[in-house]
Design a protein around this motif. Structure first.
Motif, mmCIF file in Angstrom:
data_model
loop_
_atom_site.group_PDB
_atom_site.id
_atom_site.type_symbol
_atom_site.label_atom_id
_atom_site.label_comp_id
_atom_site.label_asym_id
_atom_site.label_seq_id
_atom_site.Cartn_x
_atom_site.Cartn_y
_atom_site.Cartn_z
ATOM 1 N N GLY A 181 -7.284 4.495 -21.448
ATOM 2 C CA GLY A 181 -5.968 4.895 -20.949
ATOM 3 C C GLY A 181 -6.097 5.810 -19.734
ATOM 4 O O GLY A 181 -5.369 5.644 -18.745
ATOM 5 N N ASP A 182 -7.042 6.748 -19.794
ATOM 6 C CA ASP A 182 -7.251 7.665 -18.665
ATOM 7 C C ASP A 182 -7.656 6.904 -17.406
ATOM 8 O O ASP A 182 -7.169 7.175 -16.314
ATOM 9 C CB ASP A 182 -8.345 8.693 -19.007
ATOM 10 N N GLN A 183 -8.555 5.943 -17.572
ATOM 11 C CA GLN A 183 -9.011 5.165 -16.404
ATOM 12 C C GLN A 183 -7.853 4.363 -15.816
ATOM 13 O O GLN A 183 -7.671 4.323 -14.602
ATOM 14 C CB GLN A 183 -10.150 4.218 -16.799
ATOM 15 N N LEU A 184 -7.091 3.742 -16.679
ATOM 16 C CA LEU A 184 -5.977 2.925 -16.178
ATOM 17 C C LEU A 184 -4.932 3.804 -15.492
ATOM 18 O O LEU A 184 -4.378 3.433 -14.456
ATOM 19 C CB LEU A 184 -5.342 2.114 -17.315
ATOM 20 N N ALA A 185 -4.714 4.993 -16.061
ATOM 21 C CA ALA A 185 -3.730 5.905 -15.467
ATOM 22 C C ALA A 185 -4.186 6.354 -14.085
ATOM 23 O O ALA A 185 -3.371 6.628 -13.201
ATOM 24 C CB ALA A 185 -3.512 7.106 -16.381
ATOM 25 N N ALA A 186 -5.500 6.420 -13.881
ATOM 26 C CA ALA A 186 -6.038 6.842 -12.574
ATOM 27 C C ALA A 186 -6.027 5.684 -11.585
ATOM 28 O O ALA A 186 -6.460 5.839 -10.446
ATOM 29 C CB ALA A 186 -7.455 7.387 -12.755
ATOM 30 N N ASN A 187 -5.561 4.528 -12.006
ATOM 31 C CA ASN A 187 -5.438 3.385 -11.103
ATOM 32 C C ASN A 187 -6.746 2.965 -10.465
ATOM 33 O O ASN A 187 -6.792 2.620 -9.287
ATOM 34 C CB ASN A 187 -4.442 3.725 -9.988
ATOM 35 N N VAL A 188 -7.808 3.001 -11.217
ATOM 36 C CA VAL A 188 -9.117 2.652 -10.674
ATOM 37 C C VAL A 188 -9.178 1.155 -10.353
ATOM 38 O O VAL A 188 -8.497 0.355 -10.989
ATOM 39 C CB VAL A 188 -10.248 2.993 -11.680
ATOM 40 N N PRO A 189 -9.972 0.780 -9.335
ATOM 41 C CA PRO A 189 -10.099 -0.652 -9.018
ATOM 42 C C PRO A 189 -10.862 -1.385 -10.126
ATOM 43 O O PRO A 189 -11.866 -0.890 -10.615
ATOM 44 C CB PRO A 189 -10.894 -0.647 -7.713
ATOM 45 N N LEU A 190 -10.362 -2.546 -10.523
ATOM 46 C CA LEU A 190 -10.985 -3.302 -11.620
ATOM 47 C C LEU A 190 -11.216 -4.766 -11.267
ATOM 48 O O LEU A 190 -11.914 -5.479 -11.985
ATOM 49 C CB LEU A 190 -10.086 -3.237 -12.862
ATOM 50 N N GLY A 191 -10.622 -5.212 -10.166
ATOM 51 C CA GLY A 191 -10.772 -6.629 -9.818
ATOM 52 C C GLY A 191 -10.623 -6.848 -8.332
ATOM 53 O O GLY A 191 -10.388 -5.899 -7.573
ATOM 54 N N ARG A 192 -10.750 -8.105 -7.917
ATOM 55 C CA ARG A 192 -10.682 -8.442 -6.497
ATOM 56 C C ARG A 192 -9.397 -7.946 -5.849
ATOM 57 O O ARG A 192 -9.398 -7.477 -4.720
ATOM 58 C CB ARG A 192 -10.734 -9.958 -6.318
ATOM 59 N N ALA A 193 -8.310 -8.054 -6.614
ATOM 60 C CA ALA A 193 -7.007 -7.687 -6.040
ATOM 61 C C ALA A 193 -6.929 -6.191 -5.739
ATOM 62 O O ALA A 193 -6.082 -5.765 -4.954
ATOM 63 C CB ALA A 193 -5.888 -8.082 -7.002
ATOM 64 N N ASP A 194 -7.807 -5.396 -6.381
ATOM 65 C CA ASP A 194 -7.766 -3.943 -6.166
ATOM 66 C C ASP A 194 -8.658 -3.497 -5.022
ATOM 67 O O ASP A 194 -8.686 -2.314 -4.671
ATOM 68 C CB ASP A 194 -8.202 -3.206 -7.445
ATOM 69 N N LEU A 195 -9.453 -4.412 -4.460
ATOM 70 C CA LEU A 195 -10.400 -4.020 -3.412
ATOM 71 C C LEU A 195 -9.668 -3.608 -2.135
ATOM 72 O O LEU A 195 -8.613 -4.148 -1.810
ATOM 73 C CB LEU A 195 -11.331 -5.190 -3.080
ATOM 74 N N ALA A 196 -10.280 -2.671 -1.415
ATOM 75 C CA ALA A 196 -9.697 -2.213 -0.147
ATOM 76 C C ALA A 196 -9.908 -3.244 0.970
ATOM 77 O O ALA A 196 -9.405 -3.070 2.072
ATOM 78 C CB ALA A 196 -10.303 -0.873 0.244
ATOM 79 N N VAL A 197 -10.682 -4.285 0.704
ATOM 80 C CA VAL A 197 -10.823 -5.404 1.650
ATOM 81 C C VAL A 197 -10.501 -6.698 0.902
ATOM 82 O O VAL A 197 -10.587 -6.748 -0.328
ATOM 83 C CB VAL A 197 -12.257 -5.502 2.232
ATOM 84 N N ASP A 198 -10.129 -7.734 1.655
ATOM 85 C CA ASP A 198 -9.933 -9.019 0.997
ATOM 86 C C ASP A 198 -10.788 -10.083 1.685
ATOM 87 O O ASP A 198 -11.544 -9.786 2.623
ATOM 88 C CB ASP A 198 -8.453 -9.396 0.968
ATOM 89 N N GLY A 199 -10.676 -11.290 1.211
ATOM 90 C CA GLY A 199 -11.515 -12.376 1.733
ATOM 91 C C GLY A 199 -11.337 -12.554 3.239
ATOM 92 O O GLY A 199 -12.309 -12.801 3.952
ATOM 93 N N ARG A 200 -10.106 -12.403 3.717
ATOM 94 C CA ARG A 200 -9.865 -12.589 5.167
ATOM 95 C C ARG A 200 -10.601 -11.547 5.975
ATOM 96 O O ARG A 200 -11.194 -11.847 7.002
ATOM 97 C CB ARG A 200 -8.358 -12.521 5.449
ATOM 98 N N ASP A 201 -10.582 -10.295 5.478
ATOM 99 C CA ASP A 201 -11.323 -9.235 6.172
ATOM 100 C C ASP A 201 -12.792 -9.605 6.298
ATOM 101 O O ASP A 201 -13.408 -9.433 7.353
ATOM 102 C CB ASP A 201 -11.223 -7.916 5.396
ATOM 103 N N LEU A 202 -13.353 -10.104 5.212
ATOM 104 C CA LEU A 202 -14.787 -10.423 5.213
ATOM 105 C C LEU A 202 -15.065 -11.587 6.157
ATOM 106 O O LEU A 202 -16.080 -11.609 6.860
ATOM 107 C CB LEU A 202 -15.271 -10.776 3.803
ATOM 108 N N MET A 203 -14.182 -12.565 6.187
ATOM 109 C CA MET A 203 -14.380 -13.715 7.064
ATOM 110 C C MET A 203 -14.378 -13.265 8.522
ATOM 111 O O MET A 203 -15.212 -13.692 9.322
ATOM 112 C CB MET A 203 -13.283 -14.756 6.818
ATOM 113 N N MET A 204 -13.450 -12.365 8.852
ATOM 114 C CA MET A 204 -13.372 -11.866 10.230
ATOM 115 C C MET A 204 -14.598 -11.038 10.576
ATOM 116 O O MET A 204 -15.229 -11.231 11.612
ATOM 117 C CB MET A 204 -12.125 -10.992 10.394
ATOM 118 N N ALA A 205 -14.940 -10.107 9.697
ATOM 119 C CA ALA A 205 -15.985 -9.144 10.028
ATOM 120 C C ALA A 205 -17.374 -9.766 9.977
ATOM 121 O O ALA A 205 -18.259 -9.386 10.741
ATOM 122 C CB ALA A 205 -15.907 -7.947 9.074
ATOM 123 N N LEU A 206 -17.559 -10.719 9.077
ATOM 124 C CA LEU A 206 -18.914 -11.246 8.889
ATOM 125 C C LEU A 206 -19.054 -12.677 9.395
ATOM 126 O O LEU A 206 -20.137 -13.265 9.322
ATOM 127 C CB LEU A 206 -19.297 -11.212 7.400
#
Ligand code: ATP
Ligand code: MG
Length: 438
Positions: A368-393
């Protein structure tokens, strides 16, 4: 009822509605019966919904739906599961006689030819009121014949006994025990529906025990019947089947928690060797899927129950780091945690332990504490997405991109502070090079 009477027809509330009302419960549905034919009913209630297959006319008033059925008698049942002929009957008495149990064969209302009074009365030719008062489920007429007509009635008897806290009368029960093999003719869907209603009863083990003692369990849930006699070093003198029954009673009264409790150890008989049940969670989740498919359980329910069986063996240690807690959440899925902890508590009760073991409370709180802290748990929570990676790399969409994203997720689950655009792009480049080298 008034509309029916004014049109010159009989008007009765019937079946489960009368039973529940006499018990002081709000009926789950309101069923009415009358001598009026479906065509006459549709003339009286032009707005009604007509269910052609069952000859039922449904009238909605103030958000409540009333199902009106013409008196009928049913005959045939060559396949033990549906009448060959549904015939309209002339009298209420015939209609009540085709109903399954005495407590379900009562009607309350008025006949059209009763002049003068507005007084409605109870029609109870099989003394359902006495059985209701005594808490007895008794077949209407000859139980062997009634169960041969429709094998589902055996499951209805068990379900009603469990959900109403009643017992099945002796000769009716003996007949179920004789007729149990006929349950093999029932569709998985009808069995599944009764089973789910039975399981949400206040004390569902009443139903499970009746299924077992009557021989129905071996027909409709052979995988579960195998649990009898499998040893379980939990409560002295009790076997795996006893453990399952206790666990189901301790689980919250919903379809998912109760089905998960029934099936959580379904993999144990198949994996039992040398006093151990190796990988019974993995094997069990597979068997659970097969059982739930057969019972035509709704897809979302099936999916959650299978996952609960798969994960029910988690073993939390207070030494887990926060990162370990986050990995656990990611593995189980945040949406499943509450049900999983409820299942563990029920499993503990089923093993003779208290429901509120400190460890279960602790992992629940830490998740519950971790979820309340809104920690990233999956792809959708990442600060980058697939498009970012395609552009940058300069990557193309595809498997490799997916693998890099997954590695980033693993990393930020480990260390949420890493979930920052520049850091993740640098990490993605390193992962990309690393994958290339191999
Ligand atoms: P619930 O509280 O679940 O609605 P119920 O007894 O009302 O229980 P329904 O399926 O609504 O069950 O059926 C309404 C009535 O129809 C029953 O009370 C019974 O009189 C009759 N009935 C239902 N199923 C059968 C059956 N398989 N054989 C004979 N009569 C049945
Ligand atoms: Mg009903």
């Amino acid at each position: 009822m008034e509309a029916l009477l004014l049109s010159g027809h009989d008007a009765y509330i019937v079946g489960g509605s009368v039973r529940d009302d006499l018990l002081g419960r709000e009926p789950g549905d309101w069923d009415l019966t009358t001598d009026g034919t479906p065509d006459e009913l549709r003339a009286i209630f032009p707005e009604a919904r007509y269910e052609n297959r069952f000859g039922t006319v449904a009238v909605a008033r103030d958000g409540v739906e009333y199902e009106i059925t013409t008196y009928r008698s049913e005959r045939g049942y060559a396949d033990h599961r549906r009448p060959d002929v549904v015939e309209f009957a002339a009298t209420l008495g015939e209609d009540l006689a085709r109903r399954d149990f005495t407590v379900n064969a009562m009607a309350w209302g008025r006949a059209a030819n009763e002049r003068g009074g507005t007084v409605a009365s109870m029609v109870d030719p099989f003394d359902g009121r006495a059985d209701l008062a005594a808490g007895v489920i008794r077949a209407v007429g000859d139980p062997d014949a009634r169960f041969a007509e429709d094998a589902l009635r055996m499951l209805r008897a068990v379900r009603l006994a469990a959900s109403l806290g009643m017992r099945i009368e002796g000769s009716t029960f003996a007949s179920i025990a004789r007729s149990a093999p006929d349950a093999a003719f029932l569709s998985g869907e009808r069995v599944g529906a009764e089973l789910q209603r039975m399981l949400v009863a206040p004390v569902p083990s009443v139903g499970l025990r009746l299924l077992d003692r009557s021989g129905l369990l071996a027909i409709i849930l052979p995988e579960l019947a195998l649990q009898r006699g499998i040893p379980q070093a939990k409560i002295a003198g009790e076997d795996l089947w006893d453990h399952t029954a206790r666990t189901v009673d301790a689980a919250p009264a919903g379809a998912v928690p109760r089905l998960a409790a029934v099936l959580h150890d379904i993999g144990k008989p198949a994996t039992f060797a040398d006093g151990h049940f190796l990988h019974h969670d993995v094997v069990g989740s597979r068997i659970a899927g097969v059982v739930l498919d057969r019972l035509r359980v709704p897809r979302e329910t099936r999916e959650r129950v299978v996952r609960l069986v798969r994960h029910h063996m988690f073993s939390y240690e207070p030494t887990w780091s926060d990162a370990a807690v986050r990995r656990f959440i990611r593995r189980v899925g945040p949406d499943l945690l509450d049900d999983l902890f409820d299942l563990r508590s029920a499993d503990d009760v089923g093993s003779g332990l208290p429901a509120d073991l400190p460890r279960t409370a602790e992992i629940r709180r830490r998740c519950g504490d971790q979820l309340a802290a809104n920690v990233p748990l999956g792809r959708a929570d990442l600060a980058v997405d697939g498009r970012d990676l395609m552009m940058a790399l300069g990557l193309e969409p595809g498997r490799k991109l997916g693998r890099i994203l997954d590695r980033l997720v693993v990393r930020v689950v480990d260390d949420p502070a890493m979930n920052e655009r520049r850091a993740l792009l640098a990490l993605a480049r390193a992962i990309d090079r690393n994958l290339e080298d191999r």
